[in-house]
Scaffold this motif. Structure first.
Motif, PDB file in Angstrom:
ATOM      1  N   UNK A  31       0.813  -1.213   0.000  1.00 22.71           N
ATOM      2  CA  UNK A  31       0.000   0.000   0.000  1.00 22.71           C
ATOM      3  C   UNK A  31       0.847   1.263   0.000  1.00 22.71           C
ATOM      4  N   UNK A  32       2.067   1.184   0.542  1.00 21.58           N
ATOM      5  CA  UNK A  32       2.903   2.383   0.616  1.00 21.58           C
ATOM      6  C   UNK A  32       3.935   2.443  -0.499  1.00 21.58           C
ATOM      7  N   UNK A  33       3.853   1.534  -1.475  1.00 20.90           N
ATOM      8  CA  UNK A  33       4.818   1.532  -2.559  1.00 20.90           C
ATOM      9  C   UNK A  33       4.487   2.579  -3.610  1.00 20.90           C
ATOM     10  N   UNK A  34       5.495   3.037  -4.372  1.00 24.78           N
ATOM     11  CA  UNK A  34       5.214   3.954  -5.482  1.00 24.78           C
ATOM     12  C   UNK A  34       4.288   3.288  -6.486  1.00 24.78           C
ATOM     13  N   UNK A  35       3.289   4.023  -6.945  1.00 29.57           N
ATOM     14  CA  UNK A  35       2.239   3.454  -7.793  1.00 29.57           C
ATOM     15  C   UNK A  35       2.678   3.426  -9.251  1.00 29.57           C
ATOM     16  N   UNK A  36       2.371   2.316  -9.901  1.00 26.92           N
ATOM     17  CA  UNK A  36       2.559   2.161 -11.341  1.00 26.92           C
ATOM     18  C   UNK A  36       1.197   1.887 -11.954  1.00 26.92           C
TER      19      UNK A  36
END
Length: 306
Positions: A31-36
């Motif tokens: 959930x806290x990862x950079x979005x692709x």
């Protein structure tokens, strides 16, 4: 707008828009990862593909994708242009609370990724293109030169009129729908150098078959929509994309010949091309999304996942 549960075994969800249409989507990763925001190929769908998404999710990216209008459970939108599809993605990203992201597009997904970057540079930090098409009316580009027979026939039919296009898609859809990896490899033989045939007989082949079969399960509207969009004006100038663009393409590609990549590299002001010998349309992307994103993110203000 209401989020509805999708097909549980495929972990798909549905977002109902204000006009009553449905957009089918899937999300993977922390959930806290950079979005692709990933734009799929043609035909295709939001069904997750571990052999494509896996390397990104494992590195800490959060991958979001959706079935374009007419694919899977997403409501058809006749006559859509490339730029016209951006609004569905914008509403989906708003719904998911995404303020900043990278956008990636493979094959027919490439133009939609560029359109998103052009329309929403405040949200899109960078665009990743993998084996992307250039515009059909691109000056100095012979669009179908070097394509395998199936794609040359499809794009030829697209400019012959609606009936010719529907006939071609119906015939090819019949060959693909319900097919397994071996059947797909046989049906696409003219489009596949050896490196791509090998990918279709690996784990990617099963992933791709599930993704395509779901996309075509309710009909050919999505495929027809993509062909219309790709052979019509895109609705934006690729030269207007101001965010960083990383462009990857294989010299052996018979689905989207490398001349498309060379045109894009010349006309996208922020493009950083990675043109690779000994790769085709599939081998250039399978298993390496994470690495490509790691390279792109260094050109943006986003933080690379640890």
């Amino acid at each position: 707008m209401n989020a509805d549960a999708g097909t549980a075994d495929q972990a798909l969800e549905q977002l109902r828009l204000h006009d009553g249409r449905v957009v089918e989507f899937a999300v993977r990763g922390p959930e806290d990862g950079p979005v692709v925001f990933l734009q799929h190929g043609m035909p295709g769908s939001a069904v997750p593909m571990d052999t494509v998404w896996g390397s990104a999710v494992e590195r800490g990216y959060r991958v979001i994708t959706y079935s374009r209008a007419g694919y899977g459970a997403s409501t058809p939108m006749p006559g859509r242009a490339v730029a016209g599809a951006v609004e569905d993605g914008r509403v989906l990203l708003d719904h998911l609370g995404v303020r900043r992201c990278l956008v990636a597009g493979w094959s027919a997904g490439g133009p939609y990724a560029l359109a998103t970057g052009a329309a929403d540079p405040q949200r899109v930090s960078g665009v990743l293109l993998i084996a992307s098409f250039a515009p059909y009316d691109a000056e100095g580009l012979e669009f179908v030169a070097g394509m395998g027979v199936q794609n040359a026939v499809l794009f030829g039919a697209a400019v012959q009129g609606e009936q010719a296009l529907r006939t071609a898609v119906l015939r090819m859809g019949g060959a693909l729908r319900g097919s397994g990896p071996a059947d797909l490899a046989a049906a696409m033989a003219s489009l596949l150098p050896a490196v791509d045939s090998n990918e279709l007989t690996s784990a990617y082949g099963a992933d791709n078959a599930a993704n395509v079969n779901h996309g075509l399960a309710r009909g050919d509207a999505g495929w027809l929509g993509d062909l219309h969009a790709l052979t019509s004006p895109w609705g934006f100038d690729p030269g207007s994309v101001v965010v960083p663009v990383d462009l990857w393409h294989g010299s052996l590609d018979r689905m989207v010949p490398i001349a498309h990549a060379r045109w894009l590299a010349e006309h996208l002001p922020t493009a950083r091309p990675h043109l690779r010998n000994h790769h085709g349309h599939l081998s250039i992307g399978v298993g390496s999304l994470g690495d490509k994103l790691d390279r792109l993110i260094t050109r943006t203000s986003l933080t690379r996942p640890v």
